[in-house]
Enzyme design. Structure first.
Site, PDB file in Angstrom:
ATOM      1  N   LYS A   3      -3.702 -10.391  -7.655  1.00 25.75           N
ATOM      2  CA  LYS A   3      -4.632 -11.195  -6.860  1.00 25.75           C
ATOM      3  C   LYS A   3      -6.078 -10.735  -7.118  1.00 25.75           C
ATOM      4  O   LYS A   3      -6.329  -9.545  -7.236  1.00 25.75           O
ATOM      5  CB  LYS A   3      -4.268 -10.973  -5.385  1.00 25.75           C
ATOM      6  N   LYS A  16     -11.235  -7.562  -3.612  1.00 22.14           N
ATOM      7  CA  LYS A  16     -12.397  -6.678  -3.513  1.00 22.14           C
ATOM      8  C   LYS A  16     -12.020  -5.270  -3.914  1.00 22.14           C
ATOM      9  O   LYS A  16     -12.834  -4.510  -4.398  1.00 22.14           O
ATOM     10  CB  LYS A  16     -12.881  -6.614  -2.058  1.00 22.14           C
ATOM     11  N   LYS A  76       0.853  -1.204   0.000  1.00 22.64           N
ATOM     12  CA  LYS A  76       0.000   0.000   0.000  1.00 22.64           C
ATOM     13  C   LYS A  76       0.888   1.253   0.000  1.00 22.64           C
ATOM     14  O   LYS A  76       0.592   2.231  -0.679  1.00 22.64           O
ATOM     15  CB  LYS A  76      -0.921   0.000   1.219  1.00 22.64           C
TER      16      LYS A  76
HETATM   17  P1  ATP Z   1      -9.041  -6.533   0.123  1.00 21.65           P
HETATM   18  O1  ATP Z   1      -9.160  -6.440  -1.345  1.00 21.65           O
HETATM   19  O2  ATP Z   1      -9.875  -5.535   0.864  1.00 21.65           O
HETATM   20  O3  ATP Z   1      -7.626  -6.673   0.616  1.00 21.65           O
HETATM   21  P2  ATP Z   1      -9.529  -9.318   0.010  1.00 21.65           P
HETATM   22  O4  ATP Z   1     -10.395  -9.570  -1.138  1.00 21.65           O
HETATM   23  O5  ATP Z   1      -8.085  -9.620  -0.113  1.00 21.65           O
HETATM   24  O6  ATP Z   1      -9.756  -7.858   0.526  1.00 21.65           O
HETATM   25  P3  ATP Z   1      -9.744 -10.273   2.748  1.00 21.65           P
HETATM   26  O7  ATP Z   1     -10.857  -9.935   3.644  1.00 21.65           O
HETATM   27  O8  ATP Z   1      -8.468  -9.543   2.941  1.00 21.65           O
HETATM   28  O9  ATP Z   1     -10.152 -10.127   1.216  1.00 21.65           O
HETATM   29  O10 ATP Z   1      -9.471 -11.825   2.805  1.00 21.65           O
HETATM   30  C1  ATP Z   1     -10.313 -12.795   3.406  1.00 21.65           C
HETATM   31  C2  ATP Z   1      -9.702 -14.165   3.211  1.00 21.65           C
HETATM   32  O11 ATP Z   1      -9.731 -14.499   1.825  1.00 21.65           O
HETATM   33  C3  ATP Z   1      -8.230 -14.247   3.636  1.00 21.65           C
HETATM   34  O12 ATP Z   1      -7.966 -15.518   4.197  1.00 21.65           O
HETATM   35  C4  ATP Z   1      -7.505 -14.090   2.338  1.00 21.65           C
HETATM   36  O13 ATP Z   1      -6.220 -14.677   2.369  1.00 21.65           O
HETATM   37  C5  ATP Z   1      -8.432 -14.815   1.372  1.00 21.65           C
HETATM   38  N1  ATP Z   1      -8.287 -14.303   0.018  1.00 21.65           N
HETATM   39  C6  ATP Z   1      -8.486 -13.034  -0.387  1.00 21.65           C
HETATM   40  N2  ATP Z   1      -8.277 -12.908  -1.703  1.00 21.65           N
HETATM   41  C7  ATP Z   1      -7.928 -14.140  -2.148  1.00 21.65           C
HETATM   42  C8  ATP Z   1      -7.580 -14.673  -3.426  1.00 21.65           C
HETATM   43  N3  ATP Z   1      -7.558 -13.909  -4.502  1.00 21.65           N
HETATM   44  N4  ATP Z   1      -7.294 -15.986  -3.513  1.00 21.65           N
HETATM   45  C9  ATP Z   1      -7.323 -16.788  -2.426  1.00 21.65           C
HETATM   46  N5  ATP Z   1      -7.637 -16.348  -1.187  1.00 21.65           N
HETATM   47  C10 ATP Z   1      -7.945 -15.046  -1.038  1.00 21.65           C
END
Ligand code: ATP
Ligand code: LTN
Length: 329
Positions: free
Chosen positions: A193, A196, A111
């Site tokens: 990745k 969201k 970030k």
């Molecule tokens: P942000 O975009 O706000 O960082 P995020 O989509 O990464 O959010 P989190 O709430 O940070 O979501 O993650 C929730 C769970 O989902 C965590 O265990 C994280 O490792 C997993 N996760 C998030 N994105 C992925 C992905 N692309 N593939 C596999 N696991 C994921």
């Protein structure tokens, strides 16, 4: 019974990466382990949130936990803010986390590298609060996607630091990162990745996406010109990502089997098969979601969960404060 704990931030809608990397495993593990699954609504405000949107996302997130198959009679499902001891132990953890450790956390560094403005102290100390979430329950295992592994490793270091300094206080937890699907990539840019907070919606399949929209996202996924369904992350990242999705949604079907099934077939046919699997999964989740969202099950689940979780967490916080000499006894 061994204890397992994990959480997801209610920032925006849950997506297929959250499901495959985390939520799906919570459901699989709930029979075998004592499962605690919470909504990280303290962690989510480490980045700016719109209050009315956040409120809707919170409800959706609980509904999706249930719709994906978490059973409130087996798992303890709760909001992080309903168990006040998380924040208090978070502060104590913060006072034991070195700046050098926080500086090394890749999520924060990423970030910073993007030159995002107005990053806060909350974001910086996020991993200390996460350590508190885990250690307050003496969790044995923490199922997470790849991106969270480093935070669980810091949690282990903190547990050992406390145990060394104050006597055996915490169980040292282990991260559980699945071999397949721990890092689902964006469909529009397989070097990033699925997230969201992705700039474009095209690369991210939300669990509540209209099925036609979800199908279109899979069919337009970026691939390559090699015309060969093969697991090769370096040269064929887009196809490899679709294979991960297909495998995860087909009871972890081995990649060799997928390669055999689609040998000599075009990417169109493979993408259609992936889209069918994704839509099949989403349809089941969405049908359950519709039943749950209009019922009172969300409220009762959270009340029951908060009560059960607080009993464990409050006792632990008390033990910690006593061990640190912070209480008059
Ligand atoms: P942000 O975009 O706000 O960082 P995020 O989509 O990464 O959010 P989190 O709430 O940070 O979501 O993650 C929730 C769970 O989902 C965590 O265990 C994280 O490792 C997993 N996760 C998030 N994105 C992925 C992905 N692309 N593939 C596999 N696991 C994921
Ligand atoms: N940082 C995690 C959410 C989270 C979490 C936790 C996961 C907060 N506290 C404790 C496992 C255990 C994320 O998914 N971004």
């Amino acid at each position: 019974m061994k204890r397992m704990l994990s959480g997801i931030k209610p920032t925006g809608q849950l997506h297929l990466g959250n499901y495959i990397g985390a939520l799906k495993h919570f459901v699989e593990y709930q029979d075998e382990y004592e499962m605690l699954a919470f909504i990280a609504n303290l962690h989510c405000i480490t980045m700016p949130q719109d209050p009315s949107e956040l409120q809707k996302n919170l409800t959706d997130c609980v509904a999706l936990y249930l719709a994906c198959g978490l059973d409130p009679n087996k798992a303890t499902i709760f909001l992080q803010t309903d168990v006040k001891s998380h924040a208090q132990l978070g502060y104590i953890m913060c006072c034991h986390t070195y700046l050098g450790e926080l500086n090394r956390m890749t999520q924060f560094k990423d970030k910073m590298a993007k030159n995002e403005t107005n990053l806060t102290g909350g974001l910086y100390t996020y991993p200390s609060l996460m350590a508190a979430d885990i250690l307050i329950y003496d969790a044995d295992y923490v199922p997470v996607g790849e991106d969270q592994k480093q935070h669980v490793e810091l949690t282990r270091d903190l547990a050992e630091r406390f145990n060394h300094k104050y006597g055996d206080l915490f169980k040292v937890p282990e991260p559980l990162v699945s071999k397949v699907g721990a890092r689902i990539m964006s469909l529009s840019d397989p070097s990033k990745k699925m997230s969201k907070s992705d700039d474009s919606d095209k690369g991210c399949i939300y669990l509540l996406d209209d099925l036609k929209v979800a199908r279109k996202k899979v069919m337009s996924a970026v691939t390559d010109s090699l015309a060969n369904v093969k697991y090769d992350v370096v040269n064929q990242p887009g196809i490899s990502n679709l294979m991960q999705i297909y495998s995860s949604l087909s009871n972890d079907l081995p990649f060799e089997e997928i390669e055999k099934e689609f040998a000599g077939k075009g990417y169109g046919e493979f993408k259609k098969a992936v889209a069918d699997k994704v839509c099949e999964t989403l349809e089941i989740i969405q049908n359950r979601y519709k039943e749950i969202i209009d019922s009172n099950i969300i409220e009762t689940t959270l009340q029951q969960g908060a009560k059960k979780a607080s009993e464990i967490a409050d006792k632990k916080l008390d033990d910690v404060q006593k061990a640190l000499g912070m209480e008059i006894i």
